[in-house]
Design a protein around this motif. Structure first.
Motif, PDB file in Angstrom:
ATOM      1  N   LEU A 175       0.827  -1.202   0.000  1.00 41.75           N
ATOM      2  CA  LEU A 175       0.000   0.000   0.000  1.00 41.75           C
ATOM      3  C   LEU A 175       0.864   1.255   0.000  1.00 41.75           C
ATOM      4  CD1 LEU A 175      -2.779   1.298   0.107  1.00 41.75           C
ATOM      5  CD2 LEU A 175      -2.733   1.072   2.604  1.00 41.75           C
ATOM      6  N   GLY A 176       1.914   1.264   0.830  1.00 40.37           N
ATOM      7  CA  GLY A 176       2.822   2.414   0.855  1.00 40.37           C
ATOM      8  C   GLY A 176       3.550   2.595  -0.454  1.00 40.37           C
ATOM      9  N   LEU A 177       3.955   1.477  -1.068  1.00 37.32           N
ATOM     10  CA  LEU A 177       4.650   1.555  -2.352  1.00 37.32           C
ATOM     11  C   LEU A 177       3.756   2.172  -3.423  1.00 37.32           C
ATOM     12  CD1 LEU A 177       7.338   0.677  -3.772  1.00 37.32           C
ATOM     13  CD2 LEU A 177       6.107  -1.377  -4.498  1.00 37.32           C
ATOM     14  N   ILE A 178       2.495   1.738  -3.476  1.00 41.61           N
ATOM     15  CA  ILE A 178       1.565   2.281  -4.472  1.00 41.61           C
ATOM     16  C   ILE A 178       1.281   3.753  -4.200  1.00 41.61           C
ATOM     17  CG2 ILE A 178      -0.777   2.120  -5.397  1.00 41.61           C
ATOM     18  CD1 ILE A 178      -0.669  -0.893  -4.777  1.00 41.61           C
ATOM     19  N   ALA A 179       1.093   4.107  -2.917  1.00 44.66           N
ATOM     20  CA  ALA A 179       0.812   5.501  -2.571  1.00 44.66           C
ATOM     21  C   ALA A 179       1.977   6.409  -2.965  1.00 44.66           C
ATOM     22  CB  ALA A 179       0.527   5.626  -1.076  1.00 44.66           C
ATOM     23  N   GLY A 180       3.194   5.980  -2.675  1.00 46.50           N
ATOM     24  CA  GLY A 180       4.353   6.789  -3.047  1.00 46.50           C
ATOM     25  C   GLY A 180       4.579   6.845  -4.534  1.00 46.50           C
ATOM     26  N   TRP A 181       4.168   5.781  -5.225  1.00 39.97           N
ATOM     27  CA  TRP A 181       4.379   5.655  -6.673  1.00 39.97           C
ATOM     28  C   TRP A 181       3.146   6.112  -7.444  1.00 39.97           C
ATOM     29  CZ3 TRP A 181       7.537   0.732  -8.278  1.00 39.97           C
ATOM     30  CH2 TRP A 181       8.166   0.960  -9.510  1.00 39.97           C
TER      31      TRP A 181
END
Length: 372
Positions: A175-181
Motif C-alpha cells: 500500500l505504501g509503495l503504491i501511494a508513493g508511486w
C-alpha cells in the motif's frame, strides 16, 4: 418544519441522492468510450500489438519506465482495466468514485450517509476537470484510483489509535509503495505526512509501531522510483522548456502555481476558507491534528507542482480530495455544535452536488441530442 423532521428528511433523502449519483456517474462512464492515450495503453506500447495478459502488461511497463514516464503503478492499473474491457471499466470507475467518497468520510471521521453524499457532491462539483480526471480512463487511473490508494494509506496513519488494523505489517508495504508511486505531487506529500505523524508521536512520547516505519520507507521507495524513472527525463526533454531562459521558466511555473490555486482549486479553497472561518474563527473549535495535517498535505501537494514543467487542471484532483477531507471534518465539528442549523449545511452540499450534476447531465444531453 421542526428540527426532528428536517433531520429525518435528510436521513431519507441522502441514500436516494447517492443512488442517483451512482447511476448518473455510471451512465456518463458508459457514454465515454476509451479515447486518446487509452488506445496506446491498450497495446504493449513499444509495438502495435494489443495487450492480452499480465505478462504483456509487465513488459509494457518496463519499457514505459525507461522510455516515457515513471507512473508504473497507475499505468499498470490502467492497462488491467483496459484489458477488462469498457463494460467492466464503467462499473469499476463508478465503484471507485463511491469508494473514494467513503474513504474521504472515514478520514474525516464522518461515516453517515449525508456526509458520504456531501463527499460525492464535492468530488464532482469542485473538480477542475471532471472528464479528464474521472471518466477518461487514463486520467481515472492516474487520479481517481490513485487518490483512493493515497487516502487508504493516510487512513492507517491518521486513525491508527481508533481502529484495529489486522495484518498491517504485511499489507502496509504494498500500500505504501503504491501511494508513493502514485503521481509526482501527491506521493511526496503523503510520504511527508506519514513521516510527520511518526515525529508527532515521538514528540507526544508515544511509541510508533513498526508498521509505521515500514509504510513510510515503502512510500519513500515508491516516490523515489517514480521520480527517478529514466522515462521522466526522456519525456521532460520533449517539452521544449529548455529553450527558455531560467528566469522565464520560473515565471511560467509560478504562473501555473497561481493558476492552480486561483482557478483549478478555487471552488474547493473557497469552501475550505468558509469552513475555517466558521469552525475556528466563529465557534472557536479546535481543528484537531488530523485536519491540520490534511490542510498541510494539500498545501504541499499544490506547492510540489512548481517542480513540474506542466500543471494541468486534472493534476489538482489529489489536492482537491485532501481539501474535501478537511472540509468534511470541519463541517462535522460545526454540525455537532449547531445541530439546529444542520439543514443549512446540507443545503450547501446539495448546491455543490447540483453543480457537479449539471456538468454530467449536460454531457448526457449532448450525447443524446437533447442539447444542440
Amino acid at each position: 418544519m421542526c428540527r426532528k423532521s428536517r433531520k429525518k428528511a435528510i436521513r431519507w433523502i441522502s441514500p436516494v441522492l447517492i443512488a442517483l449519483t451512482a447511476l448518473i456517474v455510471w451512465r456518463v462512464n458508459y457514454e465515454i468510450e476509451f479515447m486518446m492515450d487509452d488506445e496506446w495503453y491498450s497495446t504493449v506500447l513499444y509495438a502495435d500489438t494489443p495487450i492480452r495478459n499480465l505478462s504483456d502488461i509487465i513488459r509494457a511497463q518496463i519499457w514505459h519506465y525507461f522510455n516515457w514516464g515513471g507512473r508504473s503503478m497507475a499505468h499498470a492499473l490502467l492497462q488491467l482495466i483496459l484489458l477488462a474491457g469498457e463494460h467492466w471499466a464503467d462499473i469499476l470507475n463508478t465503484g471507485m468514485t463511491l469508494l473514494l467518497g467513503w474513504l474521504a468520510c472515514m478520514i474525516a471521521d464522518r461515516r453517515k450517509l449525508p456526509y458520504w453524499f456531501a463527499a460525492l457532491g464535492m468530488i464532482l462539483g469542485l473538480n477542475a476537470n471532471w472528464k479528464m480526471s474521472m471518466f477518461w480512463e487514463a486520467g481515472a487511473a492516474n487520479y481517481l484510483y490513485m487518490a483512493g490508494f493515497l487516502l487508504a494509506f493516510l487512513f492507517c496513519y491518521l486513525k491508527y489509535e481508533e481502529k484495529n488494523l489486522p495484518g498491517i505489517v504485511i499489507w502496509i508495504l504494498p500500500l505504501g509503495l503504491i501511494a508513493g508511486w502514485s503521481n509526482e505531487n501527491m506521493g511526496p506529500a503523503v510520504w511527508l505526512l506519514s513521516l510527520l505523524v511518526i515525529l508527532l508521536r515521538h514528540r507526544e512520547h508515544k511509541k510508533a509501531p513498526v508498521w509505521m516505519y515500514l509504510g513510510n520507507i515503502s512510500c519513500l521507495a515508491g516516490t523515489i522510483l517514480m521520480i527517478a524513472a529514466p522515462g521522466n527525463f526522456v519525456r521532460s526533454g520533449e517539452t521544449g522548456e529548455e529553450a527558455y531562459s531560467l528566469l522565464w521558466r520560473m515565471y511560467l511555473r509560478c504562473y501555473a502555481e497561481a493558476k492552480g490555486i486561483m482557478e483549478y482549486l478555487f471552488p474547493a479553497l473557497l469552501l475550505t476558507v468558509f469552513a475555517l472561518i466558521v469552525c475556528k474563527g466563529i465557534l472557536k473549535e479546535n481543528l484537531g491534528r488530523n485536519t491540520v495535517l490534511l490542510l498541510l498535505g494539500a498545501l504541499l501537494s499544490w506547492g510540489a507542482m512548481i517542480l513540474s514543467p506542466h500543471y494541468p487542471d486534472r493534476a489538482a484532483f489529489g489536492t482537491m480530495v485532501l481539501l474535501i477531507c478537511a472540509i468534511l471534518s470541519m463541517t462535522g465539528k460545526i454540525a455537532d455544535r449547531q445541530k439546529e442549523n444542520v439543514w443549512m449545511f446540507y443545503g450547501c452540499a446539495v448546491l455543490v452536488w447540483l453543480r457537479g450534476m449539471y456538468f454530467l447531465v449536460e454531457y448526457l444531453g449532448l450525447c443524446w441530442g437533447w442539447i444542440k
